[in-house]
Design an enzyme around this catalytic site. Structure first.
Site, PDB file in Angstrom:
ATOM      1  N   ASN A  29      -4.851  -8.021   8.670  1.00  0.00           N
ATOM      2  CA  ASN A  29      -5.507  -8.224   7.493  1.00  0.00           C
ATOM      3  C   ASN A  29      -5.189  -9.280   6.916  1.00  0.00           C
ATOM      4  OD1 ASN A  29      -6.092  -5.290   7.633  1.00  0.00           O
ATOM      5  ND2 ASN A  29      -4.508  -4.397   6.121  1.00  0.00           N
TER       6      ASN A  29
HETATM    7  O1  PMT Z   1      -0.241 -11.404   0.356  1.00  0.00           O
HETATM    8  P1  PMT Z   1      -0.909 -11.756  -0.665  1.00  0.00           P
HETATM    9  O2  PMT Z   1      -2.134 -12.930  -0.038  1.00  0.00           O
HETATM   10  O3  PMT Z   1      -0.410 -12.574  -1.796  1.00  0.00           O
HETATM   11  O4  PMT Z   1      -1.883 -10.594  -1.269  1.00  0.00           O
HETATM   12  C1  PMT Z   1      -1.365  -9.469  -1.903  1.00  0.00           C
HETATM   13  C2  PMT Z   1      -1.930  -8.252  -1.477  1.00  0.00           C
HETATM   14  C3  PMT Z   1      -3.288  -8.040  -1.840  1.00  0.00           C
HETATM   15  C4  PMT Z   1      -2.006  -8.136   0.178  1.00  0.00           C
HETATM   16  C5  PMT Z   1      -1.145  -6.876  -1.888  1.00  0.00           C
HETATM   17  O5  PMT Z   1      -1.013  -7.203  -3.175  1.00  0.00           O
HETATM   18  C6  PMT Z   1      -1.612  -5.674  -1.594  1.00  0.00           C
HETATM   19  O6  PMT Z   1      -2.523  -5.013  -2.364  1.00  0.00           O
HETATM   20  N1  PMT Z   1      -1.109  -5.004  -0.322  1.00  0.00           N
HETATM   21  C7  PMT Z   1      -1.572  -3.786   0.180  1.00  0.00           C
HETATM   22  C8  PMT Z   1      -3.035  -4.054   0.715  1.00  0.00           C
HETATM   23  C9  PMT Z   1      -3.261  -2.960   1.558  1.00  0.00           C
HETATM   24  O7  PMT Z   1      -3.570  -2.854   2.767  1.00  0.00           O
HETATM   25  O8  PMT Z   1      -3.470  -1.478   0.687  1.00  0.00           O
HETATM   26  P2  PMT Z   1      -3.980  -0.224   1.412  1.00  0.00           P
HETATM   27  O9  PMT Z   1      -4.793   0.436   0.453  1.00  0.00           O
HETATM   28  O10 PMT Z   1      -4.454  -0.280   2.980  1.00  0.00           O
HETATM   29  O11 PMT Z   1      -2.500   0.606   1.640  1.00  0.00           O
HETATM   30  C10 PMT Z   1      -1.783   1.310   0.609  1.00  0.00           C
HETATM   31  C11 PMT Z   1      -0.507   1.268   0.787  1.00  0.00           C
HETATM   32  O12 PMT Z   1       0.025   1.809   1.803  1.00  0.00           O
HETATM   33  C12 PMT Z   1       0.214  -0.084   0.547  1.00  0.00           C
HETATM   34  O13 PMT Z   1       1.408  -0.047  -0.032  1.00  0.00           O
HETATM   35  C13 PMT Z   1       0.616  -0.507   2.270  1.00  0.00           C
HETATM   36  O14 PMT Z   1       1.698  -1.146   2.360  1.00  0.00           O
HETATM   37  C14 PMT Z   1       1.046   1.123   2.635  1.00  0.00           C
HETATM   38  N2  PMT Z   1       0.647   1.216   4.018  1.00  0.00           N
HETATM   39  C15 PMT Z   1      -0.741   1.259   4.669  1.00  0.00           C
HETATM   40  C16 PMT Z   1      -0.932   1.640   5.797  1.00  0.00           C
HETATM   41  C17 PMT Z   1       0.037   1.767   6.732  1.00  0.00           C
HETATM   42  N3  PMT Z   1      -0.164   2.077   8.063  1.00  0.00           N
HETATM   43  N4  PMT Z   1       1.330   1.809   6.267  1.00  0.00           N
HETATM   44  C18 PMT Z   1       1.660   1.510   4.954  1.00  0.00           C
HETATM   45  O15 PMT Z   1       2.738   1.509   4.635  1.00  0.00           O
END
Ligand code: PMT
Length: 224
Positions: A29
């Site tokens: 990602n």
């Molecule tokens: O690192 P930067 O360049 O500063 O950017 C910051 C960011 C945009 C990456 C950060 O602020 C952010 O939004 N991180 C989460 C991004 C994301 O992938 O979100 P998601 O919608 O896929 O996941 C939702 C949540 O579940 C997140 O808290 C993630 O850590 C968690 N997750 C997701 C998938 C997984 N297999 N395990 C998890 O724990």
């Protein structure tokens, strides 16, 4: 100096995960780690004992922070669960949702004439959901959501589905927000239905504002 988190143990995840396809290629990602590192740094400045689980990023370790470097979603899960118990978990990492079913021990070669390569992927463990359902659940669990559209609907969905206390949603694909940028705007939804907008501001400032909110939830939990 704000010492609101003095003595608390806070686990923060930051950066991307890389899911290896072979010794030279991976699926990953886009994330620089800046948001998660800013949160870890700000929490340590407030006197918290901080464990920072970091995916592959090029950032120095903030002062007073214990850093564990990981590469894959599976390693991130192991490090985060191994860091429990904690008062709070903040999942700022951009964890890959899919990983190759098998990692080739050799560099995958182009088959002569082939124009399409089909990969078999399996779901990665959802660390955030697992932490929120863990017997040693931190008192406050904060998720992140990176969305290109329908931000509120998706963020509120994740808040409920993963049983979080707070979710910080940021827009990706727009300048000055989300991954890689120095600035961010977070729309934070809480389990009590409230919504707060933090920023636009530098990621350090936004991190401070998110910790202020998190501290309120920790205090409320303590008061019962
Ligand atoms: O690192 P930067 O360049 O500063 O950017 C910051 C960011 C945009 C990456 C950060 O602020 C952010 O939004 N991180 C989460 C991004 C994301 O992938 O979100 P998601 O919608 O896929 O996941 C939702 C949540 O579940 C997140 O808290 C993630 O850590 C968690 N997750 C997701 C998938 C997984 N297999 N395990 C998890 O724990």
């Amino acid at each position: 100096m704000n010492r609101a988190l003095a003595g608390r143990r806070i686990v923060v995840s930051a950066g991307p995960t890389y899911e290896d396809l072979d010794p030279v290629r991976f699926l990953g990602n886009r994330s620089s780690g800046k948001m998660g590192f800013a949160l870890a740094e700000a929490a340590a400045r407030r006197g918290a004992q901080v464990v920072l689980v970091a995916g592959p990023v090029h950032l120095p370790t903030p002062d007073g922070v214990a850093r564990i470097d990981v590469r894959s979603a599976a390693q991130l899960r192991e490090a985060v669960l191994g860091a429990l118990p904690a008062d709070a978990y903040i999942g700022a990492a951009a964890v890959a949702d899919w990983t190759p079913r098998a990692v080739s021990p050799h560099k995958l070669k182009k088959m002569p004439g082939a124009q399409i390569l089909t990969l078999e992927l399996v779901r990665t463990p959802d660390t955030l959901a697992e932490v929120a359902a863990h017997p040693q659940r931190p008192r406050v669990v904060v998720g992140f959501a990176a969305e290109t559209h329908d931000l509120e609907r998706y963020a509120r969905g994740k808040l409920a589905e993963k049983r979080l206390d707070l979710i910080a949603a940021n827009r990706v694909g727009v300048a000055g927000s989300g991954f890689e940028a120095d600035d961010n705007t977070l729309i934070v939804f809480s389990r009590d239905g409230a919504m707060h907008t933090l920023g636009p501001a530098g990621k350090r400032e936004v991190a401070e504002a998110l910790l202020d909110l998190m501290a309120l939830f920790l205090d409320a939990d303590e008061r019962g």
